[in-house]
Design a protein around this motif. Structure first.
Motif, PDB file in Angstrom:
ATOM      1  N   PRO A 411     115.273  -5.039  49.173  1.00  0.00           N
ATOM      2  CA  PRO A 411     116.571  -5.741  49.076  1.00  0.00           C
ATOM      3  C   PRO A 411     117.582  -5.134  49.102  1.00  0.00           C
ATOM      4  O   PRO A 411     118.873  -5.507  49.638  1.00  0.00           O
ATOM      5  N   VAL A 412     117.474  -3.571  49.244  1.00  0.00           N
ATOM      6  CA  VAL A 412     118.462  -2.841  49.265  1.00  0.00           C
ATOM      7  C   VAL A 412     118.047  -1.357  50.206  1.00  0.00           C
ATOM      8  O   VAL A 412     116.765  -1.230  50.462  1.00  0.00           O
ATOM      9  N   ARG A 413     118.752  -0.824  50.713  1.00  0.00           N
ATOM     10  CA  ARG A 413     118.321   0.383  51.816  1.00  0.00           C
ATOM     11  C   ARG A 413     117.366   1.317  51.018  1.00  0.00           C
ATOM     12  O   ARG A 413     116.311   1.486  51.888  1.00  0.00           O
ATOM     13  N   HIS A 414     117.486   1.836  49.960  1.00  0.00           N
ATOM     14  CA  HIS A 414     116.575   2.773  49.552  1.00  0.00           C
ATOM     15  C   HIS A 414     115.794   2.296  48.422  1.00  0.00           C
ATOM     16  O   HIS A 414     115.463   3.029  47.654  1.00  0.00           O
ATOM     17  N   PHE A 415     115.203   0.898  48.605  1.00  0.00           N
ATOM     18  CA  PHE A 415     114.346   0.318  47.557  1.00  0.00           C
ATOM     19  C   PHE A 415     113.490  -0.541  48.027  1.00  0.00           C
ATOM     20  O   PHE A 415     113.903  -1.379  48.488  1.00  0.00           O
ATOM     21  N   ALA A 416     112.179  -0.522  47.998  1.00  0.00           N
ATOM     22  CA  ALA A 416     111.651  -1.476  48.455  1.00  0.00           C
ATOM     23  C   ALA A 416     109.988  -1.545  47.730  1.00  0.00           C
ATOM     24  O   ALA A 416     109.610  -0.641  47.366  1.00  0.00           O
ATOM     25  N   LEU A 417     109.580  -2.723  47.590  1.00  0.00           N
ATOM     26  CA  LEU A 417     108.128  -2.940  46.824  1.00  0.00           C
ATOM     27  C   LEU A 417     107.286  -3.302  48.218  1.00  0.00           C
ATOM     28  O   LEU A 417     107.456  -4.241  48.939  1.00  0.00           O
ATOM     29  N   PHE A 418     106.115  -2.836  48.136  1.00  0.00           N
ATOM     30  CA  PHE A 418     105.078  -3.284  49.280  1.00  0.00           C
ATOM     31  C   PHE A 418     103.897  -3.370  48.733  1.00  0.00           C
ATOM     32  O   PHE A 418     103.357  -2.736  47.766  1.00  0.00           O
ATOM     33  N   GLY A 419     102.909  -3.867  49.749  1.00  0.00           N
ATOM     34  CA  GLY A 419     101.383  -4.208  49.068  1.00  0.00           C
ATOM     35  C   GLY A 419     100.498  -4.525  50.339  1.00  0.00           C
ATOM     36  O   GLY A 419     101.104  -5.048  51.341  1.00  0.00           O
ATOM     37  N   GLY A 420      99.447  -4.337  50.378  1.00  0.00           N
ATOM     38  CA  GLY A 420      98.183  -4.675  51.407  1.00  0.00           C
ATOM     39  C   GLY A 420      96.906  -4.497  51.378  1.00  0.00           C
ATOM     40  O   GLY A 420      96.653  -4.069  50.220  1.00  0.00           O
ATOM     41  N   VAL A 421      96.317  -4.487  52.500  1.00  0.00           N
ATOM     42  CA  VAL A 421      94.901  -4.341  52.544  1.00  0.00           C
ATOM     43  C   VAL A 421      94.533  -3.115  53.183  1.00  0.00           C
ATOM     44  O   VAL A 421      95.362  -2.761  54.229  1.00  0.00           O
ATOM     45  N   SER A 448      73.857   9.840  59.757  1.00  0.00           N
ATOM     46  CA  SER A 448      73.633  10.338  60.827  1.00  0.00           C
ATOM     47  C   SER A 448      73.537  11.697  61.069  1.00  0.00           C
ATOM     48  O   SER A 448      74.612  12.455  60.414  1.00  0.00           O
ATOM     49  N   ASN A 449      72.463  12.604  61.542  1.00  0.00           N
ATOM     50  CA  ASN A 449      72.408  14.123  61.616  1.00  0.00           C
ATOM     51  C   ASN A 449      72.724  14.563  60.259  1.00  0.00           C
ATOM     52  O   ASN A 449      73.769  15.481  60.286  1.00  0.00           O
ATOM     53  N   GLY A 450      72.294  14.261  59.294  1.00  0.00           N
ATOM     54  CA  GLY A 450      72.570  14.599  57.730  1.00  0.00           C
ATOM     55  C   GLY A 450      73.817  14.412  57.334  1.00  0.00           C
ATOM     56  O   GLY A 450      74.342  14.795  56.151  1.00  0.00           O
ATOM     57  N   ALA A 451      74.710  13.428  57.978  1.00  0.00           N
ATOM     58  CA  ALA A 451      76.114  13.255  57.402  1.00  0.00           C
ATOM     59  C   ALA A 451      75.972  11.659  56.899  1.00  0.00           C
ATOM     60  O   ALA A 451      75.015  10.774  57.455  1.00  0.00           O
ATOM     61  N   ARG A 452      76.842  11.419  55.785  1.00  0.00           N
ATOM     62  CA  ARG A 452      76.708  10.060  55.310  1.00  0.00           C
ATOM     63  C   ARG A 452      77.989   9.390  55.546  1.00  0.00           C
ATOM     64  O   ARG A 452      79.126  10.060  55.537  1.00  0.00           O
ATOM     65  N   VAL A 453      78.146   8.134  55.945  1.00  0.00           N
ATOM     66  CA  VAL A 453      79.194   7.395  56.534  1.00  0.00           C
ATOM     67  C   VAL A 453      79.194   6.172  55.615  1.00  0.00           C
ATOM     68  O   VAL A 453      78.302   5.288  55.497  1.00  0.00           O
ATOM     69  N   GLN A 454      80.346   5.980  54.751  1.00  0.00           N
ATOM     70  CA  GLN A 454      80.529   4.593  54.139  1.00  0.00           C
ATOM     71  C   GLN A 454      81.801   3.910  54.467  1.00  0.00           C
ATOM     72  O   GLN A 454      82.754   4.473  54.495  1.00  0.00           O
ATOM     73  N   VAL A 455      81.653   2.536  54.476  1.00  0.00           N
ATOM     74  CA  VAL A 455      82.539   1.770  55.283  1.00  0.00           C
ATOM     75  C   VAL A 455      82.955   0.686  53.969  1.00  0.00           C
ATOM     76  O   VAL A 455      81.930   0.058  53.796  1.00  0.00           O
ATOM     77  N   TRP A 456      83.956   0.639  53.535  1.00  0.00           N
ATOM     78  CA  TRP A 456      84.514  -0.673  52.713  1.00  0.00           C
ATOM     79  C   TRP A 456      85.979  -1.218  52.670  1.00  0.00           C
ATOM     80  O   TRP A 456      86.831  -0.111  53.318  1.00  0.00           O
ATOM     81  N   PRO A 457      86.270  -2.122  52.574  1.00  0.00           N
ATOM     82  CA  PRO A 457      87.617  -2.616  52.251  1.00  0.00           C
ATOM     83  C   PRO A 457      88.329  -2.307  51.033  1.00  0.00           C
ATOM     84  O   PRO A 457      87.523  -2.053  50.124  1.00  0.00           O
ATOM     85  N   GLY A 458      89.763  -2.177  50.881  1.00  0.00           N
ATOM     86  CA  GLY A 458      90.382  -1.944  49.744  1.00  0.00           C
ATOM     87  C   GLY A 458      91.854  -2.652  49.881  1.00  0.00           C
ATOM     88  O   GLY A 458      92.049  -3.350  50.648  1.00  0.00           O
ATOM     89  N   LEU A 459      92.398  -2.278  48.564  1.00  0.00           N
ATOM     90  CA  LEU A 459      93.923  -2.629  48.352  1.00  0.00           C
ATOM     91  C   LEU A 459      94.469  -1.387  48.127  1.00  0.00           C
ATOM     92  O   LEU A 459      94.324  -0.349  47.504  1.00  0.00           O
ATOM     93  N   VAL A 460      96.035  -1.807  48.191  1.00  0.00           N
ATOM     94  CA  VAL A 460      96.922  -0.922  48.023  1.00  0.00           C
ATOM     95  C   VAL A 460      98.221  -1.377  47.690  1.00  0.00           C
ATOM     96  O   VAL A 460      98.451  -2.651  48.137  1.00  0.00           O
ATOM     97  N   ALA A 461      99.109  -0.868  46.548  1.00  0.00           N
ATOM     98  CA  ALA A 461     100.430  -1.345  46.269  1.00  0.00           C
ATOM     99  C   ALA A 461     101.358  -0.400  45.758  1.00  0.00           C
ATOM    100  O   ALA A 461     100.761   0.599  45.338  1.00  0.00           O
ATOM    101  N   GLY A 462     102.442  -0.451  46.117  1.00  0.00           N
ATOM    102  CA  GLY A 462     103.404   0.715  45.820  1.00  0.00           C
ATOM    103  C   GLY A 462     104.845   0.226  45.872  1.00  0.00           C
ATOM    104  O   GLY A 462     105.326  -0.887  46.437  1.00  0.00           O
ATOM    105  N   LEU A 463     105.607   1.333  45.895  1.00  0.00           N
ATOM    106  CA  LEU A 463     107.059   1.017  46.027  1.00  0.00           C
ATOM    107  C   LEU A 463     107.636   2.315  46.959  1.00  0.00           C
ATOM    108  O   LEU A 463     107.101   3.364  47.167  1.00  0.00           O
ATOM    109  N   GLN A 464     108.863   2.117  47.508  1.00  0.00           N
ATOM    110  CA  GLN A 464     109.316   2.888  48.583  1.00  0.00           C
ATOM    111  C   GLN A 464     110.803   3.167  48.148  1.00  0.00           C
ATOM    112  O   GLN A 464     111.735   2.162  47.944  1.00  0.00           O
ATOM    113  N   ILE A 465     111.295   4.429  48.266  1.00  0.00           N
ATOM    114  CA  ILE A 465     112.715   4.670  47.793  1.00  0.00           C
ATOM    115  C   ILE A 465     113.252   5.498  49.001  1.00  0.00           C
ATOM    116  O   ILE A 465     112.479   6.182  49.747  1.00  0.00           O
TER     117      ILE A 465
END
Length: 465
Positions: A411-421, A448-465
């Motif tokens: 709504p103003v130059r130095h403040f915002a709300l955001f969220g996503g996946v 694979s070759n002694g390494a572990r790989v994990q894949v999953w979806p997530g959420l994120v929410a925050g603010l920006q100033i």
């Protein structure tokens, strides 16, 4: 008898006066004005005009003998009354004032060129061009040490240097340096090439190339290229390219400078005032940028286009701090820097310790695209973070990568709300599972070759100033 004697005396006086006037120009002719001496032709008429007055001397008969006795004397007397007449005629002819004007015009008028097809010279003056070599036009000028020519239509070659006063149309080759008032062709030297005026062609040297006027062509040097006027073409140097106004390309391994550029700058350090095109280097600086800046650090007072770099400082760009919370129960803080459509993210995250979990630190770097839409915006970010268990300075065995799609309301130059996946991928090099990463389920796990790989979806929410 007295009357006859008077008439005879008058006639003799007239004859004596006439003969005296006819003889006087010979001894008295001045050398500086021979033309003026010829004008006294009307002078003998003066005694003739006095002939009607011969009757008057009849009464003055005794005075008639005086002119006869003074016959030799009248030579200077007639000169004196005639001198003013001659001097008065000088301004009418205007011969005296014209002389200095003609001399001044002669001094301003350049001497005509002399064409000598081939010149052989040791030094200027010691050649078949002579001492007035500045007026000579050569098709081939060869100098053992140096050459000096007014104009070259062809080739000038010398060991030390070539000097062409007015114009070089062709090529000038020297080990030391070349100078020409104007260049239409090529200047090649190990040391220095200078075009005192316009340069249409190219200059190549190991030292310095200078075009004092308009440049159309190329400057190639392992040292320094300078175009003092408007330039169209290429500047390529090892150290420095300098142009106030260039349409073309500047390429160097050191520094490029241009007050106004339409084209590209390719160097470790690029500096431009008003740039339309591209800057590619470790450090790119522009006052006003239209196009692409690609480098480690990009700086622009105003930008329209893409600023692609690790650090982007753009006057009308993005300078924000973001704080968000993710599905991993981690709080993150990021510095967001960039232009209108592209930004970088420097992130730090923390997950507090719990009974079954160690404290988890994250340090990451991200690149993102920003799409403004009025009060809304959309960001697509790619982040990579190293995860540290225990202390922040401890070594990391885990790398988390995230693809993040968020929408924000500003709504103003130095403040915002955001969220996503987010789409998360965790790579554990030691093959061990990192606890707390299955809030929405374990997702997909690969080994694979002694390494572990994990894949999953997530959420994120925050603010920006």
């Amino acid at each position: 008898m007295k009357l006859e004697r008077s008439v005879c005396a008058g006639v003799m006086a007239a004859l004596v006066s006439f003969s005296a006037g006819a003889q006087q120009p010979a001894p008295e002719s001045p050398p500086s004005a021979p033309v003026e001496v010829s004008q006294p032709a009307p002078a003998p008429q003066a005694p003739v005009q006095q002939a009607p007055a011969q009757d008057a001397p009849v009464q003055q008969a005794p005075a008639q003998d005086a002119p006869v006795q003074q016959a030799p004397a009248p030579q200077p007397d007639p000169v004196q009354p005639r001198a003013p007449v001659q001097e008065a005629s000088v301004p009418q002819q205007a011969s005296v004032p014209q002389a200095p004007v003609q001399e001044a015009v002669a001094q301003r008028t350049p001497e005509k060129e002399v064409r000598i097809p081939v010149s052989l010279a040791l030094l200027p003056g010691l050649s078949n061009n002579g001492f007035d070599s500045g007026n000579v036009v050569n098709s081939l000028a060869i100098g053992i040490i140096t050459t000096h020519v007014g104009r070259v239509d062809g080739l000038a070659v010398a060991m030390l240097g070539n000097w062409v006063d007015r114009e070089l149309s062709g090529a000038s080759l020297a080990l030391g340096g070349n100078y020409a008032g104007q260049v239409k062709g090529t200047q090649m030297a190990l040391g220095l090439n200078v075009a005192g005026g316009s340069m249409h062609g190219w200059q190549a040297s190991l030292g310095v190339n200078v075009a004092a006027g308009e440049m159309v062509g190329a400057q190639l040097s392992s040292g320094l290229n300078i175009a003092a006027g408007k330039a169209w073409g290429l500047q390529a140097a090892t150290w420095l390219n300098l142009a106030p106004d260039l349409v073309g390309v500047q390429a160097s391994s050191g520094l490029n400078l241009a007050r106004r550029l339409e084209g590209a700058q390719l160097s470790l350090l690029n500096v431009g005032g008003d740039v339309s095109g591209a800057q590619v280097g470790l450090l790119n600086i522009a006052g006003r940028m239209k196009g692409v800046q690609l480098g480690l650090i990009n700086v622009a007072g105003e930008a329209e286009g893409l600023n692609l770099g690790l650090l982007n400082f753009v006057g009308n760009g993005q300078h924000h701090v973001q704080v968000w919370y993710s599905d991993m129960a981690m709080t993150n803080v990021a510095l967001k820097l960039g232009g209108r459509y592209f930004h970088t993210l420097f992130t730090v995250g923390l997950r507090p310790s719990r009974a079954t979990q160690q404290r988890l630190w994250a340090a990451g770097l991200g690149l993102g695209a920003h799409i403004p839409a009025g009060l809304l915006f959309f960001d697509v970010d790619a982040l990579a973070s190293s995860l540290h268990e225990g202390r922040f300075i401890d070594s990391s065995q885990h790398l988390l990568t995230q693809l993040r799609l968020v929408a924000g309301f500003q709504p103003v130059r130095h403040f915002a709300l955001f969220g996503g996946v987010t789409a998360n991928t965790l790579l554990s090099f030691n093959g061990e599972e990192l606890e707390g990463m299955d809030r929405f389920g374990e997702g997909q796990v690969f080994h694979s070759n002694g390494a572990r790989v994990q894949v999953w979806p997530g959420l994120v929410a925050g603010l920006q100033i």
